[in-house]
Write an enzyme that holds these catalytic residues in place. Structure first.
Site, short mmCIF file in Angstrom:
data_model
loop_
_atom_site.label_atom_id
_atom_site.label_comp_id
_atom_site.label_asym_id
_atom_site.label_seq_id
_atom_site.Cartn_x
_atom_site.Cartn_y
_atom_site.Cartn_z
N GLU A 176 0.26 -0.78 5.89
CA GLU A 176 1.33 -0.13 6.64
C GLU A 176 1.07 1.36 6.79
O GLU A 176 1.33 1.94 7.84
CB GLU A 176 2.68 -0.37 5.94
CG GLU A 176 3.89 -0.17 6.86
CD GLU A 176 4.42 1.26 6.89
OE1 GLU A 176 5.23 1.56 7.78
OE2 GLU A 176 4.02 2.10 6.03
N GLU A 177 0.54 1.98 5.75
CA GLU A 177 0.35 3.44 5.78
C GLU A 177 -0.87 3.85 6.61
O GLU A 177 -1.15 5.03 6.77
CB GLU A 177 0.23 3.99 4.35
CG GLU A 177 1.44 3.74 3.46
CD GLU A 177 2.71 4.49 3.90
OE1 GLU A 177 2.68 5.16 4.93
OE2 GLU A 177 3.74 4.37 3.20
N ASP A 192 0.86 -1.20 0.00
CA ASP A 192 0.00 0.00 0.00
C ASP A 192 0.88 1.24 0.00
O ASP A 192 2.07 1.17 0.32
CB ASP A 192 -0.96 0.01 1.20
CG ASP A 192 -0.25 0.11 2.54
OD1 ASP A 192 0.83 -0.54 2.70
OD2 ASP A 192 -0.75 0.81 3.44
#
Lengths: 462, 462
Positions: free
Chosen positions: A157-158, A87
């Site tokens: 992750e973001e 992502d």
């Protein structure tokens, strides 16, 4: 070695595949990109399979899936676990991009005379995790894979890796490894390779200050009714003192102080303040009194407003006294600050400084723990040796200001120190318009990863 | 009198015409409504002509036109000049409107049990200036016009009336009159009619704080590079002290202090603090120490942020250290503050408090002078008598917090005190979503204006 020949012979193919991956706008923070994020997961699974992985699985979670794949060549050999994320950060503001963020182009820059790939996610983290799949492909193709390998590439992750912890806890056996590689950080420069051994944690808050029950005319009511923007500014302002210390009570209680010797070593890293200011076009740096720039980003916590909005923001003038104002505020944390605890301290403080004339709402977004990893483990020494081989210079250990919350998670749940094996540069504009990743960095990364496998096998068996 | 019969017989027609005018989104601040603003000017010119005006002219300016029309029945009779504006405030945020801002609907409310017209511009100022055209129509129809009348309806009031001054100066002879009527203010309530005799002025600024030359990753740079949002909040916060006094040096130098007697009279106006707080749903008012709510909006200057923006304001979390942050900041002024002078003081101060780590830009939007008008002139006494006739209660003089910069302009250039003959209420949500204007206010306004003409003729000739 044959692996490097393979890598060099396949440069065009390796590059084009990455460009295809970068064309997928896999922005996890924005629901409108949902299908794209899922397409990116499929792309990654396909790539793993084509490279030669077994048991490739798109593991569903309540959020975006985690892509897993492995190649166990011999259970008696050491195992390398690779983590990455498919992502990307949102690309706004779009208008500041010189080329569309999801239409990658290669351009030469002063720092990347051999070209850099401009696209959202090129450095963070598609370009970096994809190096591992390509190094694996090369080792497989040349029959030179000397360690077992496992891949775990996530898609959140973001937005805080909300579903990774549960996955890791439930799959401890499957994820068992002797070292974890994460390429999601940067080096000092191509001339000064480095390996990150410290990362900051983060608590990310969103606040709302509410005044009257509707927008008011600033003439009729101005001066008599609380202006939520004025108040929000005052509240934010009250959280940093004149020395840029955070004033939230208890904020620094668990911050580890470094010894003079440790600080000296940290500050010995190559760093040119004038060049730093020049690159950013700033007349002065700005930070906590008593610390150098390296220390301010490496070992000290922060409080930064990442976004603020309220009232009329269109063209021209509107004399409104708005009903509310909002801000997104994040704090970077250092060992041993606990992000849940800091989020609570923030909330308590924010509520305590609100005047009676307004209401406030505080919400905690994702957070993550700070982490420090060993610079003397077998994994670290193998990474050091691999970089020395490909860069011709021994890398130095550094502390980076960013956060990869899963590092602490891996340390806790998998009892393995990750190696922060990043090949980007801090000028790559991560999270900014015109993010890019050097073409040379991409290829030297692939070669270094392949070299790591040999060094790690050798050092593990010695 | 016959005029009132005509008004009552034509209520549906008068109402429907106003609704048609309200359907034109004549937002002067936003260039995308340019054609609509021009349509509104044509509508006004047509309405004047149909009502019986002569010499109707859409007078071009470098901005939006000024619509002029007159009816001179006898040069020896007194002349009334009517000023109003056909442009409206922007309607955003649209999502907070219960019905579309340019699709007027009539709904009953607690304060308007006989219905209120909900639409942008209903009270400010279409519904109010249109009363004058309808009163004129009624007097013409019934052959009861007893003063000459001149109309000057502009289209740039909400953006600072930039082209009105030149027009007034160049048309002094044409605009010659014995009294100026402006219906663009509010009364205390239907039970407590009032006439505004004081208005605040305004200086409207826009500022930009610039840090690095691009958005940065808040991990890699956070703590070491100035965050323009943090800094902007600090700078804004520094402009008000703990007593909500503005700290800009020289800001209060020219503020007229009222005598204890004047303050006492001002505070004698009907005002219920609990009801005020309840209507706004606030636990407390908020303003300058040492002054009442009536004083805070009537006789004291302010500093309010009308809009602020910077960084990531989308959904979720983005860890950006933005390159810049912006705010729109306006100051309401009182006699004898000069808005050009205050704009300069603001700019000097804002630049002086900026740290070296940022650059700042300051721009001045439109401004206007504060004004106080006589409460004993012939015009005031005629307005007082007209209101007493229609409302059954003698109106009291009040000071309003809003700004109508052209009042000071008329005083200076035309040497005539305007009468602020407003029939709205402060709860009408001017400049806010769900702006509305009472149907009863509209009709009683028309009758009161017609009554004014008779009273003014009588008092002028006595």
């Amino acid at each position: 070695m044959a692996v490097n020949d393979y890598i060099r012979a396949n440069q065009d193919k390796f590059l084009n595949e990455l460009l295809d991956l970068l064309r997928i706008p896999s922005v996890s923070a924005d629901p409108k990109f949902k299908n794209d994020v899922i397409s990116a997961a499929k792309f990654v699974a396909d790539a793993m399979e084509k490279a030669g992985a077994d048991l490739v699985e798109i593991c569903e979670t309540p959020g975006y899936p985690i892509v897993y794949g492995e190649k166990i060549i011999d259970p008696s050999l050491p195992t390398v676990l690779v983590y990455g994320h498919y992502d990307v950060q949102p690309a706004d503001p779009y208008e500041l991009w010189d080329s569309p963020p999801f239409e990658p182009v290669i351009k030469n820059t002063k720092i990347h005379p051999e070209g850099a790939i401009f696209a959202r996610g090129s450095a963070d983290d598609k370009g970096q995790f994809y190096m591992h799949i390509k190094a694996f492909e090369a080792m497989m193709a040349e029959n030179e894979l000397v360690c077992n390998v496992k891949f775990m590439i996530e898609g959140e992750e973001e937005v805080g890796s909300d579903n990774l912890e549960k996955f890791v806890v439930e799959n401890k056996e499957r994820l068992k490894s002797d070292v974890i590689l994460i390429s999601d950080t940067h080096m000092i420069s191509m001339q000064n390779p480095s390996i990150t051994v410290g990362l900051r944690g983060m608590a990310y808050m969103e606040v709302e200050v509410i005044g009257a029950n509707r927008d008011l005319h600033s003439g009729t009511y101005g001066g008599a009714v609380a202006n939520p923007i004025n108040i929000l500014c005052q509240m934010i302002s009250s959280m940093l003192d004149e020395n840029n210390h955070v004033t939230i009570p208890g904020f620094y209680d668990k911050v580890q102080a470094l010894t003079e010797e440790q600080r000296k070593r940290l500050n010995a890293a190559p760093f040119d303040l004038n060049e730093y200011k020049e690159k950013l076009d700033i007349a002065d740096v700005h930070g906590e009194k008593g610390y150098t720039t390296i220390e301010r980003v490496g070992i000290r916590p922060t409080l930064d407003v990442n976004g603020i909005w309220g009232g009329y923001i269109g063209e021209g003038a509107k004399t409104v006294l708005p009903s509310k104002a909002n801000a997104k505020i994040s704090m970077r944390l250092v060992p041993d600050q606990d992000w849940h605890e800091i989020a609570t301290l923030f909330e308590d403080y924010f509520k305590s400084v609100a005047p009676k004339s307004v209401k406030v709402k505080v919400k905690s977004h994702h957070g993550g723990s700070p982490a420090v990893v060993s610079d003397s483990s077998v994994g670290y020494r193998a990474a050091e040796a691999a970089m020395e081989e490909t860069f011709g210079k021994r890398p130095i250990p550094t502390r980076e200001g960013g956060s990869i919350p899963i590092v602490a998670l891996f340390q806790k749940e998998l009892a393995t120190d990750p190696i922060l094996f990043g090949f980007g540069l801090d000028t790559d504009a991560l999270h900014s318009p015109n993010e890019h990743y050097g073409v040379k960095n991409y290829f030297i990364g692939i070669e270094t990863i392949a070299a790591f496998f040999k060094k790690f096998r050798d050092l593990s068996q010695s």
